[in-house]
Design a protein around this motif. Sequence first.
Motif, PDB file in Angstrom:
ATOM      1  N   CYS A  37      -1.883  10.236 -10.706  1.00  0.00           N
ATOM      2  CA  CYS A  37      -2.329   9.702 -11.990  1.00  0.00           C
ATOM      3  C   CYS A  37      -3.468   8.712 -11.785  1.00  0.00           C
ATOM      4  CB  CYS A  37      -1.154   9.020 -12.699  1.00  0.00           C
ATOM      5  SG  CYS A  37      -0.514   7.592 -11.794  1.00  0.00           S
ATOM      6  N   GLY A  38      -3.991   8.191 -12.896  1.00  0.00           N
ATOM      7  CA  GLY A  38      -5.071   7.221 -12.843  1.00  0.00           C
ATOM      8  C   GLY A  38      -4.579   5.836 -12.470  1.00  0.00           C
ATOM      9  N   PRO A  39      -5.492   4.893 -12.226  1.00  0.00           N
ATOM     10  CA  PRO A  39      -5.083   3.553 -11.780  1.00  0.00           C
ATOM     11  C   PRO A  39      -4.293   2.771 -12.822  1.00  0.00           C
ATOM     12  CG  PRO A  39      -7.448   3.641 -12.175  1.00  0.00           C
ATOM     13  CD  PRO A  39      -6.945   5.034 -12.259  1.00  0.00           C
ATOM     14  N   GLU A  40      -4.607   2.918 -14.111  1.00  0.00           N
ATOM     15  CA  GLU A  40      -3.899   2.162 -15.135  1.00  0.00           C
ATOM     16  C   GLU A  40      -2.450   2.612 -15.261  1.00  0.00           C
ATOM     17  OE1 GLU A  40      -4.847  -0.473 -16.725  1.00  0.00           O
ATOM     18  OE2 GLU A  40      -6.806  -0.472 -15.731  1.00  0.00           O
ATOM     19  N   GLN A  41      -2.229   3.920 -15.297  1.00  0.00           N
ATOM     20  CA  GLN A  41      -0.858   4.418 -15.371  1.00  0.00           C
ATOM     21  C   GLN A  41      -0.091   4.092 -14.096  1.00  0.00           C
ATOM     22  OE1 GLN A  41      -0.573   8.601 -16.141  1.00  0.00           O
ATOM     23  NE2 GLN A  41       1.661   8.604 -16.165  1.00  0.00           N
ATOM     24  N   LEU A  42      -0.760   4.134 -12.963  1.00  0.00           N
ATOM     25  CA  LEU A  42      -0.112   3.791 -11.703  1.00  0.00           C
ATOM     26  C   LEU A  42       0.333   2.333 -11.696  1.00  0.00           C
ATOM     27  CD1 LEU A  42       0.663   4.400  -8.761  1.00  0.00           C
ATOM     28  CD2 LEU A  42      -1.707   3.946  -8.130  1.00  0.00           C
ATOM     29  N   LEU A  43      -0.520   1.432 -12.167  1.00  0.00           N
ATOM     30  CA  LEU A  43      -0.158   0.017 -12.211  1.00  0.00           C
ATOM     31  C   LEU A  43       0.996  -0.226 -13.178  1.00  0.00           C
ATOM     32  CD1 LEU A  43      -0.784  -2.883 -11.359  1.00  0.00           C
ATOM     33  CD2 LEU A  43      -2.442  -2.995 -13.227  1.00  0.00           C
ATOM     34  N   TYR A  44       0.999   0.467 -14.308  1.00  0.00           N
ATOM     35  CA  TYR A  44       2.096   0.324 -15.268  1.00  0.00           C
ATOM     36  C   TYR A  44       3.424   0.757 -14.649  1.00  0.00           C
ATOM     37  CZ  TYR A  44       5.160   1.552 -19.146  1.00  0.00           C
ATOM     38  OH  TYR A  44       6.242   1.680 -19.981  1.00  0.00           O
ATOM     39  N   SER A  45       3.406   1.860 -13.927  1.00  0.00           N
ATOM     40  CA  SER A  45       4.642   2.347 -13.308  1.00  0.00           C
ATOM     41  C   SER A  45       5.115   1.418 -12.200  1.00  0.00           C
ATOM     42  CB  SER A  45       4.422   3.762 -12.764  1.00  0.00           C
ATOM     43  OG  SER A  45       5.600   4.259 -12.152  1.00  0.00           O
ATOM     44  N   ILE A  46       4.216   0.868 -11.426  1.00  0.00           N
ATOM     45  CA  ILE A  46       4.599  -0.047 -10.341  1.00  0.00           C
ATOM     46  C   ILE A  46       5.227  -1.308 -10.908  1.00  0.00           C
ATOM     47  CG2 ILE A  46       3.634  -1.581  -8.574  1.00  0.00           C
ATOM     48  CD1 ILE A  46       3.932   1.147  -7.527  1.00  0.00           C
ATOM     49  N   ARG A  47       4.702  -1.818 -12.007  1.00  0.00           N
ATOM     50  CA  ARG A  47       5.191  -3.077 -12.570  1.00  0.00           C
ATOM     51  C   ARG A  47       6.534  -2.940 -13.280  1.00  0.00           C
ATOM     52  NH1 ARG A  47      -0.232  -6.119 -15.011  1.00  0.00           N
ATOM     53  NH2 ARG A  47      -1.050  -6.773 -12.958  1.00  0.00           N
ATOM     54  N   THR A 101       0.822  -1.212   0.000  1.00  0.00           N
ATOM     55  CA  THR A 101       0.000   0.000   0.000  1.00  0.00           C
ATOM     56  C   THR A 101       0.854   1.260   0.000  1.00  0.00           C
ATOM     57  OG1 THR A 101      -1.774  -1.167   1.163  1.00  0.00           O
ATOM     58  CG2 THR A 101      -1.809   1.233   1.227  1.00  0.00           C
ATOM     59  N   ILE A 102       1.867   1.319   0.865  1.00  0.00           N
ATOM     60  CA  ILE A 102       2.664   2.557   0.942  1.00  0.00           C
ATOM     61  C   ILE A 102       3.572   2.703  -0.274  1.00  0.00           C
ATOM     62  CG2 ILE A 102       2.544   2.622   3.453  1.00  0.00           C
ATOM     63  CD1 ILE A 102       5.307   1.472   3.610  1.00  0.00           C
ATOM     64  N   ILE A 103       4.012   1.594  -0.887  1.00  0.00           N
ATOM     65  CA  ILE A 103       4.775   1.707  -2.135  1.00  0.00           C
ATOM     66  C   ILE A 103       3.888   2.242  -3.252  1.00  0.00           C
ATOM     67  CG2 ILE A 103       5.906   0.356  -3.940  1.00  0.00           C
ATOM     68  CD1 ILE A 103       7.108  -1.393  -1.812  1.00  0.00           C
ATOM     69  N   THR A 104       2.671   1.735  -3.355  1.00  0.00           N
ATOM     70  CA  THR A 104       1.734   2.223  -4.374  1.00  0.00           C
ATOM     71  C   THR A 104       1.350   3.672  -4.126  1.00  0.00           C
ATOM     72  OG1 THR A 104       0.862  -0.036  -4.467  1.00  0.00           O
ATOM     73  CG2 THR A 104      -0.395   1.662  -5.579  1.00  0.00           C
ATOM     74  N   LYS A 105       1.179   4.042  -2.872  1.00  0.00           N
ATOM     75  CA  LYS A 105       0.833   5.429  -2.548  1.00  0.00           C
ATOM     76  C   LYS A 105       1.983   6.371  -2.906  1.00  0.00           C
ATOM     77  CE  LYS A 105      -1.349   5.931   1.255  1.00  0.00           C
ATOM     78  NZ  LYS A 105      -1.668   6.042   2.693  1.00  0.00           N
ATOM     79  N   ARG A 106       3.230   5.944  -2.652  1.00  0.00           N
ATOM     80  CA  ARG A 106       4.379   6.781  -3.011  1.00  0.00           C
ATOM     81  C   ARG A 106       4.440   6.989  -4.516  1.00  0.00           C
ATOM     82  NH1 ARG A 106      10.311   4.276  -3.131  1.00  0.00           N
ATOM     83  NH2 ARG A 106       9.116   3.068  -4.650  1.00  0.00           N
ATOM     84  N   GLU A 107       4.211   5.933  -5.291  1.00  0.00           N
ATOM     85  CA  GLU A 107       4.252   6.060  -6.742  1.00  0.00           C
ATOM     86  C   GLU A 107       3.102   6.919  -7.257  1.00  0.00           C
ATOM     87  OE1 GLU A 107       6.459   5.210 -10.194  1.00  0.00           O
ATOM     88  OE2 GLU A 107       6.848   4.843  -8.056  1.00  0.00           O
ATOM     89  N   ALA A 135      -4.217  -0.619  -7.129  1.00  0.00           N
ATOM     90  CA  ALA A 135      -4.109   0.710  -7.741  1.00  0.00           C
ATOM     91  C   ALA A 135      -5.433   1.457  -7.674  1.00  0.00           C
ATOM     92  CB  ALA A 135      -3.639   0.571  -9.189  1.00  0.00           C
ATOM     93  N   ARG A 136      -6.527   0.757  -7.918  1.00  0.00           N
ATOM     94  CA  ARG A 136      -7.832   1.410  -7.833  1.00  0.00           C
ATOM     95  C   ARG A 136      -8.160   1.825  -6.401  1.00  0.00           C
ATOM     96  NH1 ARG A 136     -11.367  -2.701 -11.720  1.00  0.00           N
ATOM     97  NH2 ARG A 136     -10.511  -1.962 -13.721  1.00  0.00           N
ATOM     98  N   LYS A 137      -7.748   1.015  -5.446  1.00  0.00           N
ATOM     99  CA  LYS A 137      -8.007   1.357  -4.049  1.00  0.00           C
ATOM    100  C   LYS A 137      -7.254   2.622  -3.645  1.00  0.00           C
ATOM    101  CE  LYS A 137      -5.973  -0.923  -0.819  1.00  0.00           C
ATOM    102  NZ  LYS A 137      -5.531  -1.991   0.108  1.00  0.00           N
TER     103      LYS A 137
END
Length: 499
Positions: free
Chosen positions: A176-186, A163-169, A198-200
């Motif tokens: 950004c939106g959830p799709e771009q966020l998921l792309y950057s995390i991966r 959660t905190i890694i996703t929040k930092r990104e 990402a949606r959460k």
Amino acid sequence: MWKDNQLWWHGPHWLMTGQWPQYQEIGIDTSEMKSMVMLTKKHSRYDILRRFSEYEKFQRVIAYWLRFKTNSLGAKKSGPLTPDELDQADKNIVKMTQHEAFLFEKQVLEKKHQIPKNSNLTSLNPFLDNEGIIRVGGRLSRADIPEIQKHPTVLPAKHHITTIITKREHQRLHHCGPEQLLYSIRQKYWPLSGRREARKITRNCLRCFRNRPKTPEIIMSDLLSDRVRGVLRPFVITGIDYTGPLQMRESRRRGRIPVSKVWIAVFICFATKAVHLELVTELSTESFLAALRRFIARRGICSKIVSDNGTNFIGAARELTEVYEFLQQEQQTITNQLARQKIEWKFIPPRAPHFGGLWEAAVKITKRHLYTITKGLIWTFEEYYTLLVEIESILNSRPLTPLSSDPNDISVLTPAHFLIGDTLLLPAENNYQGIPDNKLSRWQHLQKLRQHFWKRWHEEYLHELQKHHKWYSKGKNLEIGTLILLKEDNIPPLQWVLG
């Protein structure tokens, strides 16, 4: 007393004599007893993983802890943290997280065995790298991409570190939106159920909530009894609204002519949608009461008047603010004047302009006809008044029910059918629906004709109000503790009041 107690000072007598008591066996039948085995599993948990709400701070704490460990072994380091130290801290955080969430899978991989099929990591074909980190095996080993993208680090779902890694990104990418966020995390990590995570994050982000607020869906409520109840004549229950201002010139002569403001008072019948328009020269109690007297003199006394609440004008244009101030200052005076004529004045709830949709629709159509004809020109009082009367006749000629394609059908029902032949103060009437026309006088025949219009109102128009033209679905009701924004029409969403 305790000083005379031999048991206290010397203990039991068999300690002094040396004759120990005999053990007596108790005979118990154990033939029916069954042996049971109970296994317990200790789940390792690192409390430090949940102590920090920001990943950068947690990473730096681990990096300084690793530096302290290195300095304790002999090597001395000082100064700011280096990228290598931060990267080593990141690897240690991932190891603790995977050891807590994937302990069984990690033990299986250390033994070079196959991951069980019921594991969440089966589809990823995971493996352990040289540093003991579980990475995605996948099918992209021959792709021309960086090695870290081929084999990203596996992160568990519904975990604080994920959660905190996703929040930092999400914050680094400026919400950004959830799709771009998921792309950057991966690019570096592979969180399980990553799209849900990402949606959460985007859904629970306060700044994103303020920037893209969503209005909750509610089902349209039932119509008020004033709108579905037939009365003796139109305008017994009336809605009123102001529109304008318009620029009015004193005369048509040339030269510099003084220009003043005028407003339009829109009266609309709750039952028949009949419209009455009055031109008002100023926002004062006298002008409003004069327009109301003209309306009553031509349409009859009404029993109830409903209007907008003053707070519906908050945040609107300056002209609407003037109308709001006028209603707020003169509310008590106007109410007293109407009470003397047995007229009740009611307001719709605050911040609920959809309660006045009946007169808002009439205002919209009136302004459309008005601006189409005037084309931005400044007219005199007589020209405006003549145009408003013509617009009023057009609005009262609108059909209340859908037109039929059958040529044998009678004319469509309009508000004008209820206005023609009416008196100012209507006396009690008898029902002439079942009496033949040849047995009625002319006056009774006119009354029967108007009663026929009300019968058609019940049979044709009233059933058309049964349909829902918007707000079809029933959403989740607001509960205590729900984060909301108070929506304002003319204010940006970031400036809406948070509640």
